[in-house]
Write an enzyme that holds these catalytic residues in place. Structure first.
Site, PDB file in Angstrom:
ATOM      1  N   LEU A  16      34.346  47.546  47.977  1.00 23.99           N
ATOM      2  CA  LEU A  16      34.851  46.460  47.146  1.00 23.99           C
ATOM      3  C   LEU A  16      36.356  46.673  47.046  1.00 23.99           C
ATOM      4  CD1 LEU A  16      32.222  46.257  44.244  1.00 23.99           C
ATOM      5  CD2 LEU A  16      32.596  44.572  46.054  1.00 23.99           C
ATOM      6  N   ASP A  17      37.143  45.606  47.227  1.00 28.65           N
ATOM      7  CA  ASP A  17      38.585  45.798  47.220  1.00 28.65           C
ATOM      8  C   ASP A  17      39.102  46.087  45.814  1.00 28.65           C
ATOM      9  OD1 ASP A  17      38.966  43.317  45.910  1.00 28.65           O
ATOM     10  OD2 ASP A  17      39.030  42.252  47.803  1.00 28.65           O
ATOM     11  N   LEU A  18      40.385  46.326  45.717  1.00 28.97           N
ATOM     12  CA  LEU A  18      41.010  46.799  44.477  1.00 28.97           C
ATOM     13  C   LEU A  18      40.646  45.959  43.262  1.00 28.97           C
ATOM     14  CD1 LEU A  18      43.165  48.678  43.101  1.00 28.97           C
ATOM     15  CD2 LEU A  18      44.843  46.912  43.673  1.00 28.97           C
ATOM     16  N   ASN A  19      40.720  44.647  43.385  1.00 27.38           N
ATOM     17  CA  ASN A  19      40.524  43.774  42.229  1.00 27.38           C
ATOM     18  C   ASN A  19      39.109  43.234  42.088  1.00 27.38           C
ATOM     19  OD1 ASN A  19      43.250  43.906  41.313  1.00 27.38           O
ATOM     20  ND2 ASN A  19      43.829  42.549  43.006  1.00 27.38           N
ATOM     21  N   SER A  20      38.194  43.682  42.941  1.00 23.22           N
ATOM     22  CA  SER A  20      36.807  43.242  42.851  1.00 23.22           C
ATOM     23  C   SER A  20      36.002  44.193  41.971  1.00 23.22           C
ATOM     24  CB  SER A  20      36.185  43.148  44.244  1.00 23.22           C
ATOM     25  OG  SER A  20      36.846  42.161  45.016  1.00 23.22           O
TER      26      SER A  20
END
Length: 302
Positions: free
Chosen positions: A117-121
């Protein structure tokens, strides 16, 4: 089938496995780190210091790292983790940002993530101590659906969402079928439910940007049969072994069988008792006296 594929499909205990994989399964490091350790001549097998990762080991080999014996790997395990926004899904970040693995409980063994999951997810991130299982669970061929709750900025056109089911190409990158539905429009924002099978890097964000609706929040709520449910943010919950085996088609323990440490006399006694029980069960069952015996009894009566 390639050599690496054979390593993934054969039993480590019977056919052996690459030394890097063995060290990774023991929870010491990643395979890439293991190869670096070997290049630094930190790893020895049966008294011989390795200078190449092209070494296959079995359960009978003595493996040392920095002179210390390598313990047996754990059974295959899987955890659900509720990732908050603001953490990167990597063991080491060159930009110095805080990682998921730095925030996990101290009693957790070394784990890898199933996908990212990326940084802001936010939302469900699966963690496992078995890299081979992680790769297996990431394959699109499993048919597992990844589901997300997505908040976007803008007025959403339901017809444009339906067209995503046929796939879309954004800046030369082709994306497969995306099933997206509008849950509710709240002023300048809207909540969507999005489901896809592959989940390429930043796929949902790029597709929504392409449609003119930038993503302001993205929460993964399911990965295949595993659900986020009511798991609290930053909480970790282990998936029961039985559920793991049922859902992944037999993720079995990787430990060697326990050795019976009882004295030989006790083991032999138990074996004899088992044999006697088996003979009793195999013996024919008589439901009454034989006819000849019954006649003889009647003749002996006064």
């Amino acid at each position: 089938m390639t050599t690496d594929e054979r390593d993934e499909t054969t039993s480590p205990a019977s056919a052996g496995e690459r030394i890097a994989k063995r060290l990774a399964r023991a929870g010491l490091c990643s395979r890439r780190d293991a190869e670096r350790w070997i290049a630094d001549r930190r790893v020895a097998v049966n008294g011989v210091v390795l200078d190449s990762p092209a070494c296959v080991v079995t359960a009978n080999d003595l493996i040392l790292v920095d002179g210390q014996p390598v313990s047996e790997p754990e059974r295959t395990r899987l955890w659900r983790y509720h990732k908050p926004a603001g953490l990167v899904t990597t063991h080491r970040d060159p930009e110095g940002r805080k990682t998921v693995f730095e925030t996990l409980p101290a009693d957790l063994p070394r784990v890898v993530s199933v996908g990212r999951l990326d940084l802001n997810s936010e939302g469900l991130l699966l963690l496992t101590n078995d890299g081979a299982l992680a790769r297996k669970m990431e394959l699109p061929s499993n048919g597992w659906v990844r589901r997300y709750r997505v908040r976007v900025h803008g007025e959403v056109d339901p017809v444009a969402l339906q067209r995503l089911d046929r796939g879309v190409t954004v800046e030369g990158q082709a994306y497969g079928s995306i099933k997206a539905t509008l849950d509710r429009q709240q002023g300048a924002n809207a909540w969507l439910t999005v489901a896809l099978h592959e989940g390429k890097n930043r796929e949902i964000r790029r597709v929504m940007d392409y449609l003119g609706w930038p993503v302001t929040r993205l929460i993964r709520v399911a990965y295949g049969p595993f659900q986020l449910g009511t798991l609290e943010e930053r909480a970790v919950d282990e998936v029961p072994g039985k559920v793991l085996r049922e859902q992944t088609g037999g993720a079995k323990p990787v430990l060697r069988p326990k050795v019976d440490s009882r004295p030989a006399g006790e083991r032999e006694k138990d074996e004899r008792l088992k044999e006697q029980d088996q003979r009793k069960k195999a013996a024919p069952v008589r439901h009454g006296p034989a006819k000849g015996n019954a006649d003889a009894n009647r003749r002996r009566k006064p």
